[in-house]
Structure formats: structure tokens, C-alpha cells
Design an enzyme around this catalytic site. Structure first.
Site, PDB file in Angstrom:
ATOM      1  N   ASP A  46       0.809  -1.230   0.000  1.00  0.00           N
ATOM      2  CA  ASP A  46       0.000   0.000   0.000  1.00  0.00           C
ATOM      3  C   ASP A  46       0.847   1.287   0.000  1.00  0.00           C
ATOM      4  O   ASP A  46       0.344   2.352  -0.350  1.00  0.00           O
ATOM      5  CB  ASP A  46      -0.933   0.030   1.221  1.00  0.00           C
ATOM      6  CG  ASP A  46      -1.918  -1.122   1.235  1.00  0.00           C
ATOM      7  OD1 ASP A  46      -1.996  -1.839   0.218  1.00  0.00           O
ATOM      8  OD2 ASP A  46      -2.596  -1.310   2.262  1.00  0.00           O
ATOM      9  N   GLU A  94      -9.357   0.099  -4.453  1.00  0.00           N
ATOM     10  CA  GLU A  94     -10.425  -0.707  -3.835  1.00  0.00           C
ATOM     11  C   GLU A  94     -11.122   0.036  -2.694  1.00  0.00           C
ATOM     12  O   GLU A  94     -12.272  -0.227  -2.387  1.00  0.00           O
ATOM     13  CB  GLU A  94      -9.864  -2.027  -3.305  1.00  0.00           C
ATOM     14  CG  GLU A  94      -8.830  -1.826  -2.203  1.00  0.00           C
ATOM     15  CD  GLU A  94      -8.461  -3.095  -1.436  1.00  0.00           C
ATOM     16  OE1 GLU A  94      -9.131  -4.121  -1.588  1.00  0.00           O
ATOM     17  OE2 GLU A  94      -7.478  -3.027  -0.674  1.00  0.00           O
TER      18      GLU A  94
HETATM   19  O1  F6P Z   1      -1.690  -5.401   3.326  1.00  0.00           O
HETATM   20  C1  F6P Z   1      -2.482  -4.436   2.759  1.00  0.00           C
HETATM   21  C2  F6P Z   1      -3.508  -5.086   1.879  1.00  0.00           C
HETATM   22  O2  F6P Z   1      -2.888  -5.855   0.883  1.00  0.00           O
HETATM   23  C3  F6P Z   1      -4.472  -4.092   1.274  1.00  0.00           C
HETATM   24  O3  F6P Z   1      -4.006  -3.589   0.062  1.00  0.00           O
HETATM   25  C4  F6P Z   1      -5.713  -4.900   1.155  1.00  0.00           C
HETATM   26  O4  F6P Z   1      -6.857  -4.110   1.258  1.00  0.00           O
HETATM   27  C5  F6P Z   1      -5.652  -5.810   2.332  1.00  0.00           C
HETATM   28  O5  F6P Z   1      -4.307  -5.965   2.645  1.00  0.00           O
HETATM   29  C6  F6P Z   1      -6.289  -7.131   2.092  1.00  0.00           C
HETATM   30  O6  F6P Z   1      -6.270  -7.828   3.277  1.00  0.00           O
HETATM   31  P1  F6P Z   1      -6.609  -9.364   3.429  1.00  0.00           P
HETATM   32  O7  F6P Z   1      -5.430 -10.125   2.883  1.00  0.00           O
HETATM   33  O8  F6P Z   1      -6.782  -9.559   4.884  1.00  0.00           O
HETATM   34  O9  F6P Z   1      -7.833  -9.624   2.600  1.00  0.00           O
END
Ligand code: F6P
Length: 318
Positions: free
Chosen positions: A127, A222
Site C-alpha cells: 500500500d 479498492e
Molecule cells: O496489506 C495491505 C492489503 O494488501 C491491502 O491492500 C488490502 O486491502 C488488504 O491488505 C487485504 O487484506 P486481506 O489479505 O486480509 O484480505
């Protein structure tokens, strides 16, 4: 010296390269490195393993994380803090390194400091939203993956003119990733959570670009409010021929680029030197392109904001 490595939150390409580098340096300097299996929750449960370069060598070029991560905020519970202290003393741990993004580094190192444990934070997230650092491990690989997909999309887009291509990136509740991808891909519009937009304006812009230049490219973060609705609205309400791609977690689990591997090696070298200098608390950051150790927690840095001028320029609002 015996150091505990903890991976917290979402994994990022380059974490395995960083774990390998730690193990390699430790072997060279006669140190010991152990890793928590399952993030902080794993450390609380005493689930630790010794890390050696030979076990990490086969995965150092791969995405994901050899050490399983966790998002469980277990240190909020005082009982778990006691259990962590027990693990630390039973396992004779001198120092802790936390790999994590904004959420993990805001939350975990301050608690470890409060508990009197020496800790250095390493920013690992696609991110790129960690305060105090210009870049985080994993960001470059995620941008690179997006570029590869978009290159393919735009080839087919130009072959059959008149359509709009929308690409949704990860990025959590921030838009740094989407903004950088949009800028460097030459997108025609970008929508990120930090800025509001007008749906009619967006539809008009995309329609015009698709008409004048065969195809238009929209990048969505997103976290932009209802990013799904944006695409549906463009299609139904504004009658655009819009084709939608979600990069999803495929953007995160990729092999690290050279740049991420190099950043991982430099950040680990800096963290390792800090441990040997007996630094009690710190965060490894990139400032003016250089990797440095800041002897403070990220909670002391000003939160990052996406570049409003760049946003305006991509969207033709400047
Ligand atoms: O680590 C950050 C991230 O990759 C974000 O970009 C994303 O919204 C989130 O993690 C997704 O999380 P998870 O793997 O818990 O679905």
C-alpha cells in the site's frame, strides 16, 4: 544476540528476501534468529522456529511470507502481554523486529516499547502508506504487476475501439498504490478514497477519451467508496462499454522485483546494524531515496497524504 522476527498484517513481495537476509547476516555474525509462526498471536503462543539461510534460500525469490502472518490484535489483552513476556524470557530473546504495514506498525511497536521490549519496525506493505518512509517493501512489485496486466488490457482495448477499461487495485483505505499506477501507466482517470469525484464528470471524461483515443483507462482504488458501484454506474447509468478487471490479491502474492529485493536487503542491513548498536526503538525508512534508521515509532511521523496535484493532473483537472 537472539532476535525474534514477527510478520504482521498483509504479506508483501520482498518479505522472504528480507527474512533470508536476516538469517544470512545472523549466521555471518554468530547471532541467532527466530521467527514467530502466525504473527504476534504466534509469538504469544510461543510458536517460534529457528531461521537459517538454507531453509529460506528456496523461497527468497518468491512472494508471500515463509513465516505465517496474522492480523489478530492480541496485545490489546493484558493476559497476552504477560504470555508474550514469558515467551521472550523463556526463549532468551534480546530484540524484536516487526515487519508490517501502517496498521501493524502503528499498533505493535508502541505496545512492545511500553512493555520494555527493544523493537525495530520494518515497513512491508504494497500500500505504501506508512508515515515517515517514501517507500515500503512490496510496493514496487505490486505496481509492476499492475503494469503487466494493464499492458495486456490496453493492447486488446486498442484493437476493438470504443471501450473503457477499469482496473481496480488493492491499497486498503488509501490510494497511494492506485495513484502511482495510474500516473505511470498514463491512465485517463483515477479514483481514490482520499478525494471525492462527480460521477457525471467521470462518465463524460471517459466517454470523450474513448471516442478520441480508441480506448480509455480508469484506475480505481479498492478503498474508493463503492468502487464496485462506480463501475456499475458507468455501465448502466452512463451507458459506457466498460470492461472491469480486479487485480485483487494476485497483485500482492507475486515474486519481488529487483527493486523490492534491493530495498529488502538495504532495510535489513540497516535494522541489523541498529540491533548491534543497541537501539531500543526505531523504524527503518527511506528518506530522500536513502535507507535510514529513525530512532522513533511511526506514530511520531506525520501521516502521508496522496499528491493532490498528481491526482488533478491524471484526471485532467489541473
Ligand atoms: O496489506 C495491505 C492489503 O494488501 C491491502 O491492500 C488490502 O486491502 C488488504 O491488505 C487485504 O487484506 P486481506 O489479505 O486480509 O484480505
Amino acid at each position: 544476540m537472539r532476535t525474534l522476527l514477527i510478520v504482521s498484517g498483509g504479506d508483501a513481495p520482498g518479505i522472504n528476501a528480507a527474512l533470508y537476509r536476516f538469517a544470512e547476516l545472523a549466521q555471518r555474525h554468530g547471532d541467532e534468529i527466530v521467527g514467530a509462526v502466525g504473527g504476534v498471536a504466534g509469538a504469544v503462543d510461543g510458536h517460534l522456529i529457528d531461521l537459517r539461510p538454507d531453509m529460506l534460500a528456496p523461497v527468497k525469490a518468491l512472494g508471500g511470507s515463509f513465516l505465517a502472518s496474522s492480523r489478530e490484535p492480541v496485545l490489546g489483552n493484558p493476559l497476552n502481554r504477560v504470555r508474550l513476556i514469558e515467551t521472550i524470557s523463556r526463549q532468551r530473546i534480546d530484540r524484536i523486529i516487526v515487519f508490517g504495514g501502517d496498521g501493524s506498525l502503528q499498533h505493535i511497536p508502541p505496545i512492545l516499547q511500553e512493555m520494555g521490549l527493544a523493537c525495530v519496525g520494518l515497513p512491508t506493505t504494497i500500500d505504501n502508506d506508512v508515515p515517515g518512509t517514501e517507500e515500503t517493501i512490496g510496493f514496487d512489485s505490486a505496481c509492476n504487476t499492475a503494469h503487466q496486466v494493464i499492458d495486456g488490457l490496453m493492447a486488446t482495448a486498442r484493437a476493438l475501439p470504443g471501450r473503457v477499461f477499469s482496473v481496480e487495485t488493492l491499497g486498503g483505505h488509501t490510494g497511494f498504490l492506485a495513484l502511482e499506477i495510474a500516473y505511470t501507466c498514463g491512465a485517463d482517470a483515477v479514483i481514490i478514497p482520499e478525494f471525492d469525484y462527480d460521477a457525471q464528470w467521470l462518465a463524460d471524461r471517459l466517454k470523450q477519451v474513448a471516442h478520441e483515443r480508441r480506448a480509455a483507462l480508469l484506475i480505481l482504488s479498492e478503498g474508493a467508496a463503492g468502487s464496485r458501484t462506480i463501475v456499475e454506474d458507468m455501465q448502466d447509468k452512463f451507458d459506457l462499454r466498460i470492461r472491469d478487471t480486479r487485480l485483487g490479491h494476485g497483485q500482492r502474492g507475486v515474486s519481488p522485483t529487483f527493486r523490492d529485493r534491493a530495498l529488502a536487503v538495504r532495510m535489513v542491513d540497516t535494522a541489523f546494524a541498529a540491533l548491534h548498536d543497541n537501539i531500543e526503538v526505531g523504524t527503518v525508512v527511506v528518506q530522500n531515496g536513502q535507507v535510514n534508521l529513525c530512532e522513533m515509532l511511526i506514530t511520531n511521523f506525520v501521516p502521508r497524504k496522496p499528491d493532490a496535484q498528481l491526482y488533478a493532473a491524471i484526471n485532467g483537472l489541473d
